[in-house]
Write a protein that holds these residues in place. Structure first.
Motif, PDB file in Angstrom:
ATOM      1  N   ILE A 112       0.817  -1.217   0.000  1.00 47.15           N
ATOM      2  CA  ILE A 112       0.000   0.000   0.000  1.00 47.15           C
ATOM      3  C   ILE A 112       0.850   1.267   0.000  1.00 47.15           C
ATOM      4  O   ILE A 112       0.548   2.229  -0.715  1.00 47.15           O
ATOM      5  CB  ILE A 112      -0.945  -0.006   1.221  1.00 47.15           C
ATOM      6  CG1 ILE A 112      -1.950  -1.153   1.075  1.00 47.15           C
ATOM      7  CG2 ILE A 112      -1.684   1.326   1.358  1.00 47.15           C
ATOM      8  CD1 ILE A 112      -2.866  -1.314   2.269  1.00 47.15           C
ATOM      9  N   VAL A 211      -3.419   5.783   3.645  1.00 44.52           N
ATOM     10  CA  VAL A 211      -4.779   5.639   3.131  1.00 44.52           C
ATOM     11  C   VAL A 211      -5.584   6.919   3.343  1.00 44.52           C
ATOM     12  O   VAL A 211      -6.359   7.336   2.469  1.00 44.52           O
ATOM     13  CB  VAL A 211      -5.476   4.443   3.805  1.00 44.52           C
ATOM     14  CG1 VAL A 211      -6.956   4.396   3.426  1.00 44.52           C
ATOM     15  CG2 VAL A 211      -4.798   3.134   3.408  1.00 44.52           C
ATOM     16  N   LYS A 220      -9.766   4.616  -1.056  1.00 38.86           N
ATOM     17  CA  LYS A 220      -9.621   4.237   0.348  1.00 38.86           C
ATOM     18  C   LYS A 220     -10.237   2.867   0.601  1.00 38.86           C
ATOM     19  O   LYS A 220      -9.669   2.041   1.316  1.00 38.86           O
ATOM     20  CB  LYS A 220     -10.294   5.277   1.241  1.00 38.86           C
ATOM     21  CG  LYS A 220      -9.586   6.624   1.286  1.00 38.86           C
ATOM     22  CD  LYS A 220     -10.299   7.577   2.228  1.00 38.86           C
ATOM     23  CE  LYS A 220      -9.587   8.927   2.271  1.00 38.86           C
ATOM     24  NZ  LYS A 220     -10.268   9.880   3.182  1.00 38.86           N
ATOM     25  N   ALA A 223      -7.994   0.152  -0.728  1.00 42.17           N
ATOM     26  CA  ALA A 223      -6.790  -0.002   0.092  1.00 42.17           C
ATOM     27  C   ALA A 223      -7.110  -0.746   1.387  1.00 42.17           C
ATOM     28  O   ALA A 223      -6.368  -1.655   1.801  1.00 42.17           O
ATOM     29  CB  ALA A 223      -6.190   1.366   0.396  1.00 42.17           C
ATOM     30  N   THR A 226      -7.753  -4.680   1.195  1.00 46.45           N
ATOM     31  CA  THR A 226      -6.608  -5.591   1.144  1.00 46.45           C
ATOM     32  C   THR A 226      -6.075  -5.934   2.533  1.00 46.45           C
ATOM     33  O   THR A 226      -5.297  -6.870   2.681  1.00 46.45           O
ATOM     34  CB  THR A 226      -5.463  -4.975   0.312  1.00 46.45           C
ATOM     35  OG1 THR A 226      -5.005  -3.778   0.962  1.00 46.45           O
ATOM     36  CG2 THR A 226      -5.933  -4.630  -1.087  1.00 46.45           C
TER      37      THR A 226
END
Length: 300
Positions: A112, A211, A220, A223, A226
């Protein structure tokens, strides 16, 4: 300690826990098989997930089979060498899971926060070294505990308030001075626990900062999606560990502690693959492809 003094209830528990253990073993084995055989799952995230599946299979196999045997025969006894061996692997696999979850946190951080460098940072060499360090370093804690456990004598009582052997319960039934052992447990356990806890949650501090800087709500959401499965597994693990080892094992909380221990030893290894598989599209696709191939072979 017997889970129930009622023979009928014991047989019912035997059936329930046997089904749970079979589901745990099969679901984790299926995830491990998919990770090994499906080419599109040969990525760092699934490499760690495959190790977690193998770890859950191993941990449940340390406690569940003997408990099932005790429920079926109603003979709740274990020899001292077998008890020490069970304690060793309970601590070893529990420590390994803590370190493995921290490795998976770092993997999510790189994915990320440093996506352009992900393939370079999380190379196969790096992943292999991280997993090797997880499996090897986890030996330190149980080795130290057993080394100092040798100095103790056990002359009774020999009744353990649990359905498997764990270090705190063995120290409680020793008739020797356990102050040194308690000190070793506090020092070693604190060092490893703090290291694993910081290594697991510090990457998420960086992840949340990254994020929150994303302007689009869709970005967002993707992200966070995950990380959701991993965060759920981490929460269940640390919540169970905290209650089992930090909450005083008083008579008022003995039943509740036993219930949480059953959840940690039997239910959590089943929840982990379900959490990942239900929220993971790649695993679902891999499973469909595998079943389709098997179906095609049968039809031919």
């Amino acid at each position: 300690m017997s889970l129930s003094d009622n023979q009928k209830i014991s047989y019912l528990l035997f059936i329930i826990f046997l089904l749970i253990y079979m589901m745990t073993f099969l679901t984790n084995f299926l995830i491990l098989l998919l990770v090994l055989t499906c080419a599109h799952l040969h990525t760092p995230m699934y490499f760690f997930l495959g190790n977690l599946a193998f770890l859950d299979m191993s941990y449940s196999s340390v406690t569940a089979p003997r408990m099932l045997r005790h429920l079926a025969t109603q003979h709740w006894s274990i020899s001292f060498p077998e008890c020490i061996a069970q304690m060793f692997f309970v601590i070893y696999f529990g420590t390994s899971e803590a370190f493995l979850l921290s490795s998976m946190s770092y993997d999510r951080y790189v994915a990320i926060c440093r996506p352009l460098h992900y393939s370079q940072v999380m190379s196969w060499g790096t992943c292999t070294q991280m997993v090797s360090l997880v499996w090897s370093s986890a030996f330190f804690a149980p080795f130290m505990y057993i080394f100092f456990l040798r100095r103790l004598t056990f002359c009774g009582p020999n009744f353990i308030h649990n359905f498997f052997c764990d270090l705190p319960h063995l120290l409680q039934i020793s008739c020797s001075d356990t102050s040194i052992n308690v000190l070793v447990v506090i020092v070693v356990g604190s060092l490893l626990s703090v290291a694993a806890f910081v290594a697991t949650f510090y990457p998420y501090v960086r992840i949340f900062r990254t994020v929150f800087k994303i302007r689009s709500s869709d970005g967002k959401r993707k992200a966070f999606s995950t990380c959701t499965s991993h965060l759920i597994v981490v929460f269940v693990y640390y919540a169970s560990i905290t209650f089992i080892y930090l909450v005083p094992n008083t008579s008022n909380l003995l039943t509740l502690n036993q219930v949480v221990t059953v959840i940690y030893a039997l239910i959590t290894p089943l929840l982990n693959p379900l959490i990942y598989s239900l929220r993971n599209k790649d695993l679902k696709v891999a499973l469909r492809r595998t079943l389709h191939i098997d179906g095609t072979r049968r039809s031919t």
